[in-house]
Write a protein that holds these residues in place. Structure first.
Motif, PDB file in Angstrom:
ATOM      1  N   TYR A 157       0.813  -1.218   0.000  1.00  0.00           N
ATOM      2  CA  TYR A 157       0.000   0.000   0.000  1.00  0.00           C
ATOM      3  C   TYR A 157       0.849   1.272   0.000  1.00  0.00           C
ATOM      4  N   GLU A 160       2.078   1.664  -3.528  1.00  0.00           N
ATOM      5  CA  GLU A 160       0.971   2.100  -4.394  1.00  0.00           C
ATOM      6  C   GLU A 160       0.680   3.593  -4.169  1.00  0.00           C
ATOM      7  N   GLY A 161       0.658   3.993  -2.898  1.00  0.00           N
ATOM      8  CA  GLY A 161       0.439   5.403  -2.563  1.00  0.00           C
ATOM      9  C   GLY A 161       1.514   6.290  -3.165  1.00  0.00           C
ATOM     10  N   TYR A 164       0.920   6.917  -6.791  1.00  0.00           N
ATOM     11  CA  TYR A 164      -0.098   7.958  -7.006  1.00  0.00           C
ATOM     12  C   TYR A 164       0.508   9.349  -6.807  1.00  0.00           C
ATOM     13  N   TYR A 181      -9.065   8.452   4.351  1.00  0.00           N
ATOM     14  CA  TYR A 181      -8.380   7.176   4.587  1.00  0.00           C
ATOM     15  C   TYR A 181      -8.987   6.403   5.754  1.00  0.00           C
ATOM     16  N   TYR A 190      -1.219   4.117   2.923  1.00  0.00           N
ATOM     17  CA  TYR A 190      -1.518   4.906   1.718  1.00  0.00           C
ATOM     18  C   TYR A 190      -1.193   6.383   1.939  1.00  0.00           C
ATOM     19  N   PHE A 235      -8.194  11.715  -3.152  1.00  0.00           N
ATOM     20  CA  PHE A 235      -7.604  10.376  -3.045  1.00  0.00           C
ATOM     21  C   PHE A 235      -8.369   9.590  -1.988  1.00  0.00           C
ATOM     22  N   ALA A 237      -8.487   6.342   0.050  1.00  0.00           N
ATOM     23  CA  ALA A 237      -7.751   5.169   0.556  1.00  0.00           C
ATOM     24  C   ALA A 237      -8.716   4.363   1.426  1.00  0.00           C
ATOM     25  N   ASP A 262      -7.846   3.598  -4.342  1.00  0.00           N
ATOM     26  CA  ASP A 262      -6.871   2.512  -4.159  1.00  0.00           C
ATOM     27  C   ASP A 262      -7.383   1.202  -4.754  1.00  0.00           C
ATOM     28  N   ASN A 264      -7.852  -1.765  -3.674  1.00  0.00           N
ATOM     29  CA  ASN A 264      -8.758  -2.649  -2.934  1.00  0.00           C
ATOM     30  C   ASN A 264     -10.224  -2.358  -3.207  1.00  0.00           C
ATOM     31  N   SER A 285      -7.094   4.413 -10.969  1.00  0.00           N
ATOM     32  CA  SER A 285      -6.490   3.492 -10.002  1.00  0.00           C
ATOM     33  C   SER A 285      -5.340   2.750 -10.678  1.00  0.00           C
TER      34      SER A 285
END
Length: 408
Positions: A157, A160-161, A164, A181, A190, A235, A237, A262, A264, A285
């Motif tokens: 995560y 991935e964050g 972004y 979040y 994230y 964003f 999360a 995100d 998920n 995403s």
């Protein structure tokens, strides 16, 4: 002559005895493994606030049934024991103890959710029971130094964050960013990741960050707060329920920020449809697997295998759901590891095989994406591609992004 013959017979008998004992010596078992069976266990939110994920567990059970119908793994049937933890950490602790101490499973497979995995991580490591391919991407599940028996499956995560954050700097350098979040390791990873990607611009670009609890009935007040702060890039999360609520609320407000979501929460069935397909248009995403809804893969051999599996073994499941294709991929990797273990079905050997994957391509991996792990790098998925929702399905764009940096 008779002596020679006797020597020969004795020698042969001895050789046979040695062969038999060598064959026995080659078979190594820990609790949960035998000549006929491999017991693996998992908890899944079959009920509760994250029950959208229940279908993943159902796909995995169906996959194991298919493997057993094909003769099992090296002649052994897979016994997948599943319990409902309702996405509640105390319940997960209770069920995982049961799996280890009463059911005596060889390993846990794909325990789902960051909070549940966090609650059992120390226990499983103390017991030296593999916590394999955990369904979470929080950084603490790819930390071989402190937790050598734990291995996450999902892309990290934090990483991935960070991707972004780098994407925003490049494509929306003047954005005013608002962040929603989940108040746990998932959300915080994230948050830290996107800040790392934005670098020294983070403090000036982020105008609002607000969290929610999984048990909150809605995230409406958080969305209003972010909009009022003047954000023009949002964003999210989040996990499916809150992701859908956020997209829906943003549309209701007539607010049009750039939206990044995100991985998920990218299920079309569990998020985009409940939020409204039109409202979800343009959301950005990432992915690392082929999307069953994407016609690009219509004639792809891996996708064909997946659709055939769904039709035969889980016909009531939604074949277009990315949760079900995820369940398929994780199961395929689990079986791959068990096959590689051969007759050495000890917990230690399971971890040894899982932490030395070399260019493993799954049926539903995006072209060019391969799983590689090592004893010092437990990350199974560290390559991602950006994608955008077009109102019906996700469309991939840009190159495959490889993250080689540290995982947070």
């Amino acid at each position: 002559m008779r002596n020679g013959l006797l020597h020969l017979v004795t020698g042969t008998a001895l050789a046979l005895a040695l062969t038999v004992s060598a064959a026995n010596a080659q078979k190594k078992y820990d609790p949960g493994a035998s000549d006929t069976e491999i017991k693996i266990g998992q908890t899944n939110p079959f009920s509760g606030p994250a029950s959208a994920y229940a279908t993943i567990g159902k796909t995995q059970a169906a996959y194991m049934k298919m493997i057993n119908d094909q003769g099992g793994v090296n002649g052994r049937k897979i016994n997948l024991i599943q319990y409902d933890d309702a996405y509640s950490p105390p319940k997960a602790v209770e069920q995982v103890r049961k799996l280890v101490e009463s059911d005596e499973v060889l390993l846990t497979f794909q325990l789902l959710g960051t909070p549940s995995n966090a609650a059992v991580q120390k226990y499983l490591n103390a017991k030296k029971v593999p916590q394999l391919f955990a369904a979470t991407g929080a950084s603490k599940f790819t930390d071989p130094k402190n937790f050598p028996w734990t291995m996450g499956f999902n892309p990290n995560y934090f990483v991935e964050g960070r991707i972004y954050g780098q994407y925003i700097i490049k494509n929306h350098p003047n954005a005013k960013i608002g962040i929603l979040y989940q108040n746990d390791d998932l959300g915080k990873d994230y948050l830290n990741g996107i800040k790392a990607g934005l670098g020294d611009k983070a403090s000036s670009m982020i105008v609002a960050e607000t969290s929610y609890e999984v048990s909150d009935p809605t995230v409406d007040s958080q969305i209003l707060k972010i909009k009022d702060a003047g954000a023009d890039l949002f964003f999210s999360a989040t996990t499916p329920k809150q992701a859908a609520q956020a997209i829906k609320k943003i549309a209701e407000l007539g607010w049009h920020p750039v939206q990044i979501l995100d991985i998920n929460a990218t299920s079309v069935g569990a998020v985009m449809k409940p939020a409204g397909l039109e409202a979800s248009k343009g959301v950005i995403s990432v992915n690392y697997g082929k999307d069953p809804l994407d016609p690009t893969w219509k004639d792809d051999p891996g996708m064909k295998k997946y659709f055939e599996f769904m039709a035969k073994y889980y016909p009531e499941g939604d074949k277009d759901s990315s949760f079900n294709s995820y369940g398929y991929s994780t199961s395929q990797l689990m079986i791959y590891v068990l096959q590689k273990c051969g007759d050495n079905l000890t917990r230690e050997n399971v971890m040894k095989v899982a932490t030395s994957l070399k260019d493993v391509e799954l049926d539903l991996s995006l072209p060019g994406i391969k799983a590689n792990t090592s004893p010092t790098d437990y990350r199974v998925n560290k390559q991602l591609q950006m994608m955008k929702f077009n109102g019906e399905r996700w469309e991939l764009f840009g190159p495959i992004l490889e993250d080689s940096g540290p995982a947070g």
